[in-house]
Design an enzyme around this catalytic site. Structure first.
Site, mmCIF file in Angstrom:
data_model
loop_
_atom_site.group_PDB
_atom_site.id
_atom_site.type_symbol
_atom_site.label_atom_id
_atom_site.label_comp_id
_atom_site.label_asym_id
_atom_site.label_seq_id
_atom_site.Cartn_x
_atom_site.Cartn_y
_atom_site.Cartn_z
ATOM 1 N NE ARG A 37 -2.402 -1.596 3.291
ATOM 2 C CZ ARG A 37 -2.143 -2.860 3.641
ATOM 3 N NH1 ARG A 37 -2.525 -3.844 2.861
ATOM 4 N NH2 ARG A 37 -1.536 -3.140 4.767
ATOM 5 C CD GLU A 90 2.079 -10.905 18.182
ATOM 6 O OE1 GLU A 90 1.509 -10.425 17.179
ATOM 7 O OE2 GLU A 90 1.484 -11.270 19.208
HETATM 8 P P1 AMP Z 1 4.419 -2.385 11.726
HETATM 9 O O1 AMP Z 1 5.710 -2.887 11.176
HETATM 10 O O2 AMP Z 1 3.934 -3.154 12.899
HETATM 11 O O3 AMP Z 1 4.445 -0.887 11.984
HETATM 12 O O4 AMP Z 1 3.328 -2.654 10.633
HETATM 13 C C1 AMP Z 1 3.224 -1.848 9.559
HETATM 14 C C2 AMP Z 1 2.915 -2.595 8.293
HETATM 15 O O5 AMP Z 1 1.901 -3.584 8.477
HETATM 16 C C3 AMP Z 1 2.391 -1.625 7.279
HETATM 17 O O6 AMP Z 1 2.959 -1.952 6.026
HETATM 18 C C4 AMP Z 1 0.892 -1.812 7.294
HETATM 19 O O7 AMP Z 1 0.392 -1.808 5.994
HETATM 20 C C5 AMP Z 1 0.664 -3.148 7.959
HETATM 21 N N1 AMP Z 1 -0.271 -3.084 9.099
HETATM 22 C C6 AMP Z 1 0.032 -3.328 10.397
HETATM 23 N N2 AMP Z 1 -1.047 -3.247 11.181
HETATM 24 C C7 AMP Z 1 -2.077 -2.918 10.371
HETATM 25 C C8 AMP Z 1 -3.466 -2.653 10.583
HETATM 26 N N3 AMP Z 1 -4.036 -2.729 11.804
HETATM 27 N N4 AMP Z 1 -4.220 -2.331 9.515
HETATM 28 C C9 AMP Z 1 -3.657 -2.246 8.286
HETATM 29 N N5 AMP Z 1 -2.376 -2.489 8.017
HETATM 30 C C10 AMP Z 1 -1.577 -2.810 9.040
#
Ligand code: AMP
Length: 176
Positions: free
Chosen positions: A63, A100
């Site tokens: 995205r 995780e």
């Molecule tokens: P993080 O590495 O945990 O910050 O996760 C970010 C990545 O995971 C991004 O590329 C987001 O598109 C996706 N992502 C994580 N959590 C969500 C969520 N609740 N809704 C949509 N996309 C998420």
């Protein structure tokens, strides 16, 4: 047409238990499908970076490609993709990061940017921050200068910002 992105908040849809139980997925497809909302989102994300001397926007699969490509055009600079492993055809650099459960990695073409290029990292959602941090490490190893990061949505409760370098701007336009 409203220029305030908060008026388009209902176009970010919560999808419970996707992609797995317990996750509330922030689905931006209704916002992208609305031309006014998409345009306002891109203009709002671009605003602080107009005079930042950027050389390129780096979008994170997948995205981050949609938002990043539009932002690159809005800012008049090129676009560089950071992809999941095995997708980029030429010589790549890789950066692994912890999830995780287990780990994942991101890749960029080794010759994607000239040394010292100033880049803005772009993704749709900041959750735990691991993805953005890995992308930032990757781009620095590639030789770029990371000017900062822009996300559409920050899930503040997950405190992803805490692991981001405090001296680098990380701007979110919608907070949940
Ligand atoms: P993080 O590495 O945990 O910050 O996760 C970010 C990545 O995971 C991004 O590329 C987001 O598109 C996706 N992502 C994580 N959590 C969500 C969520 N609740 N809704 C949509 N996309 C998420």
């Amino acid at each position: 047409m409203s220029e305030s992105l908060s008026d388009y908040l209902p176009l970010v849809r919560d999808v419970p238990d996707f992609p797995k139980p317990g996750i509330v997925f922030k689905d931006i497809t209704p916002l992208l499908a609305n031309g006014d909302a998409f345009a306002v989102a891109i203009r709002t994300m671009a605003e602080p970076w107009r005079d930042a001397g950027l050389d390129a926007v780096v979008g994170i699969e997948s995205r981050g490609f949609i938002l990043g490509a539009a932002l690159a055009l809005e800012l008049g600079v090129g676009f560089v993709p950071v992809r999941k492993p095995g997708k980029l055809p030429a010589t790549v650099l890789s950066e692994s990061y912890a999830l995780e459960y287990g780990s994942d990695s991101l890749q960029v073409h080794a010759d994607a940017l000239p040394p010292g290029a100033r880049v803005l990292l772009v993704d749709d959602v900041l959750a735990t921050g691991g993805t953005l941090r890995a992308a930032s490490n990757l781009l620095r190893r590639q030789g770029a200068e990371v000017a900062g990061a822009a996300v559409l949505i920050e899930l503040a409760a997950l405190e992803g910002r805490a692991g981001w370098p405090q001296d680098l701007p990380l701007r979110a336009v919608l907070n949940f």
